[in-house]
Design a protein around this motif. Structure first.
Motif, short mmCIF file in Angstrom:
data_model
loop_
_atom_site.label_atom_id
_atom_site.label_comp_id
_atom_site.label_asym_id
_atom_site.label_seq_id
_atom_site.Cartn_x
_atom_site.Cartn_y
_atom_site.Cartn_z
N ARG A 1 -24.59 -44.90 -16.73
CA ARG A 1 -23.16 -44.61 -16.93
C ARG A 1 -22.34 -44.89 -15.68
O ARG A 1 -21.23 -45.42 -15.74
CB ARG A 1 -22.99 -43.15 -17.34
N SER A 2 -22.88 -44.52 -14.51
CA SER A 2 -22.11 -44.65 -13.27
C SER A 2 -22.31 -45.97 -12.54
O SER A 2 -21.42 -46.44 -11.84
CB SER A 2 -22.45 -43.49 -12.32
N GLU A 3 -23.50 -46.59 -12.70
CA GLU A 3 -23.82 -47.79 -11.93
C GLU A 3 -24.13 -49.01 -12.80
O GLU A 3 -24.37 -50.10 -12.26
CB GLU A 3 -25.00 -47.51 -11.00
N GLY A 4 -24.14 -48.81 -14.12
CA GLY A 4 -24.49 -49.92 -15.00
C GLY A 4 -25.98 -50.06 -15.18
O GLY A 4 -26.77 -49.41 -14.49
N TYR A 5 -26.38 -50.95 -16.09
CA TYR A 5 -27.81 -51.14 -16.38
C TYR A 5 -28.59 -51.56 -15.13
O TYR A 5 -29.68 -51.04 -14.86
CB TYR A 5 -27.98 -52.21 -17.47
N PHE A 6 -28.03 -52.48 -14.35
CA PHE A 6 -28.76 -52.98 -13.18
C PHE A 6 -28.77 -51.97 -12.03
O PHE A 6 -29.44 -52.19 -11.03
CB PHE A 6 -28.17 -54.32 -12.73
N GLY A 7 -28.03 -50.87 -12.20
CA GLY A 7 -28.13 -49.79 -11.22
C GLY A 7 -29.52 -49.19 -11.18
O GLY A 7 -29.94 -48.65 -10.16
N MET A 8 -30.24 -49.28 -12.30
CA MET A 8 -31.62 -48.77 -12.35
C MET A 8 -32.57 -49.63 -11.52
O MET A 8 -33.70 -49.22 -11.26
CB MET A 8 -32.11 -48.72 -13.79
N TYR A 9 -32.10 -50.82 -11.14
CA TYR A 9 -32.96 -51.74 -10.38
C TYR A 9 -32.51 -51.88 -8.92
O TYR A 9 -32.87 -52.85 -8.26
CB TYR A 9 -32.99 -53.11 -11.07
N ARG A 10 -31.75 -50.89 -8.42
CA ARG A 10 -31.36 -50.92 -7.00
C ARG A 10 -32.61 -50.77 -6.14
O ARG A 10 -33.37 -49.83 -6.28
CB ARG A 10 -30.37 -49.80 -6.69
N GLY A 11 -32.82 -51.73 -5.25
CA GLY A 11 -34.01 -51.72 -4.40
C GLY A 11 -35.16 -52.52 -4.98
O GLY A 11 -36.20 -52.68 -4.33
N ALA A 12 -34.98 -53.05 -6.19
CA ALA A 12 -36.07 -53.81 -6.82
C ALA A 12 -36.39 -55.09 -6.06
O ALA A 12 -37.55 -55.51 -6.01
CB ALA A 12 -35.71 -54.14 -8.27
N ALA A 13 -35.38 -55.71 -5.47
CA ALA A 13 -35.60 -56.97 -4.74
C ALA A 13 -36.58 -56.76 -3.58
O ALA A 13 -37.42 -57.62 -3.31
CB ALA A 13 -34.27 -57.51 -4.22
N VAL A 14 -36.46 -55.61 -2.90
CA VAL A 14 -37.39 -55.30 -1.80
C VAL A 14 -38.81 -55.19 -2.33
O VAL A 14 -39.75 -55.76 -1.77
CB VAL A 14 -36.98 -53.98 -1.10
N ASN A 15 -38.94 -54.45 -3.43
CA ASN A 15 -40.27 -54.27 -4.01
C ASN A 15 -40.86 -55.58 -4.50
O ASN A 15 -42.03 -55.87 -4.28
CB ASN A 15 -40.20 -53.28 -5.18
N LEU A 16 -40.05 -56.37 -5.18
CA LEU A 16 -40.54 -57.63 -5.73
C LEU A 16 -40.93 -58.61 -4.62
O LEU A 16 -41.82 -59.44 -4.81
CB LEU A 16 -39.48 -58.27 -6.64
N THR A 17 -40.26 -58.50 -3.48
CA THR A 17 -40.59 -59.36 -2.34
C THR A 17 -41.88 -58.93 -1.65
O THR A 17 -42.72 -59.76 -1.31
CB THR A 17 -39.44 -59.36 -1.31
N LEU A 18 -42.02 -57.62 -1.46
CA LEU A 18 -43.15 -57.12 -0.66
C LEU A 18 -44.32 -56.59 -1.47
O LEU A 18 -45.39 -56.33 -0.91
CB LEU A 18 -42.65 -56.02 0.28
#
Length: 322
Positions: A58-75
């Motif tokens: 509601r506050s950050e949108g659907y992709f708000g659930m994936y904040r920080g995912a890029a770090v995880n997917l990289t490392l």
């Protein structure tokens, strides 16, 4: 499997593929776990995992659930690759003449794997936690600003609530390196070891023994569904067992605090304050979220690992060279 010759490149690729698939599937639950664990008895924003995810959307949108995912997917590729390959390496060298490993030696192999992986895990978790928890802190500030605005609604020209400025993993990394050097990225290293070493000591022997139950012949791999279920059961069991250490690690690695939230000087100080102010049940915050994250993550990892996708890909390379 102790007598099987280890193909290190294949194990690294398999671990990386498994990590990428697993993280993509379960990252929103991991975000909910971080936010629930960081909540103290001050301004509580979420009551459960589902409440956290709904409010986040509601506050950050659907992709708000994936904040920080890029770090995880990289490392996550080197992290999972190191963990799985290190466990294979230690099991191989701890076995004697291809004989079955004793439980103690299996635990030692797991200990070695957990110790090796923190090289990547600590900075990965450090950056991921800042990005995951930023939304909770921003939402808390907005709520406090709205409450203050309501209480002073009679005042003309009340100040508008501040707009959240989103930081990136690169900005956080640069700031930590500038202010604290490489040690800034390794804040919470001791707590990460305290979590990951016991996790691996529990997980790898438990998985190996559960997986053997599905093997009709010791020289034949267990069916894929047995490997998947064994990974899920072993992963969730180990995750819940070390959850108190995960809560401590999350709190220590968080750089920003919400309203009326404590700061900590180390593992003992964090443990003492949580016990005194929030009670022993606080050490189980996010336990079911963590179990839901780890179970499919390691189930998928073991399926990819045992199917041997990388071996198939590597076998194809000479054909393309010809």
């Amino acid at each position: 499997m102790a007598d099987k010759q280890i193909s290190l490149p294949a194990k690294l690729i398999n671990g990386g593929i498994a990590g990428l698939i697993g993280v993509t599937c379960v990252f929103p639950i991991d975000l909910a776990k971080t936010r629930l664990q960081n909540q103290q008895n001050g301004q509580r924003m979420y009551t459960s995992m589902s409440d956290c995810l709904i409010k986040t959307i509601r506050s950050e949108g659907y992709f708000g659930m994936y904040r920080g995912a890029a770090v995880n997917l990289t490392l996550v590729t080197p992290e999972k690759a190191i963990k799985l390959a290190a466990n294979d390496f230690f099991r191989h060298h701890l076995s004697k003449d291809g004989k079955k490993l004793t439980l103690l030696r299996e635990m030692l192999a797991g200990c070695g794997a957990g110790t090796c992986q923190v090289i990547v895990t600590t900075p990965m978790e450090m950056l991921k936690i800042q990005l995951q928890d930023a939304g909770r802190i921003a939402a808390q500030k907005k709520l406090m600003a709205a409450q203050a605005q309501l209480s002073s609604s009679s005042v003309v020209g009340a100040a508008e609530p501040a707009v959240e400025t989103r930081t990136t993993a690169t900005q956080i990394t640069r700031e930590l390196l500038r202010s604290k050097g490489i040690t800034g990225l390794y804040k919470g290293l001791g707590a990460t070891l305290l979590r990951d070493v016991p996790f691996s000591i529990v997980y790898f022997p438990l998985f190996a023994n559960l997986n053997k139950l599905g093997q009709k012949d010791p020289n034949v791999k267990a069916p894929f569904y047995v490997s998947f279920l064994s990974g899920c059961v072993a992963g969730s069991t180990a995750a819940v067992a070390v959850n108190p250490c995960d809560v401590i690690k999350t709190r220590l690695q968080s750089l920003q605090r919400g309203v009326n939230e404590d700061t900590y000087s180390g593992i003992l100080d964090c443990t003492k304050k949580i016990w005194q102010k929030e009670g022993p049940m606080a050490f189980l915050k996010g336990a079911y979220c963590r179990a839901l994250v780890i179970a499919p993550l390691f189930g998928i990892a073991q399926v990819v690992y045992f199917i041997g996708i990388a071996e198939f890909l590597l076998d194809m390379l000479p054909k393309h060279r010809a």
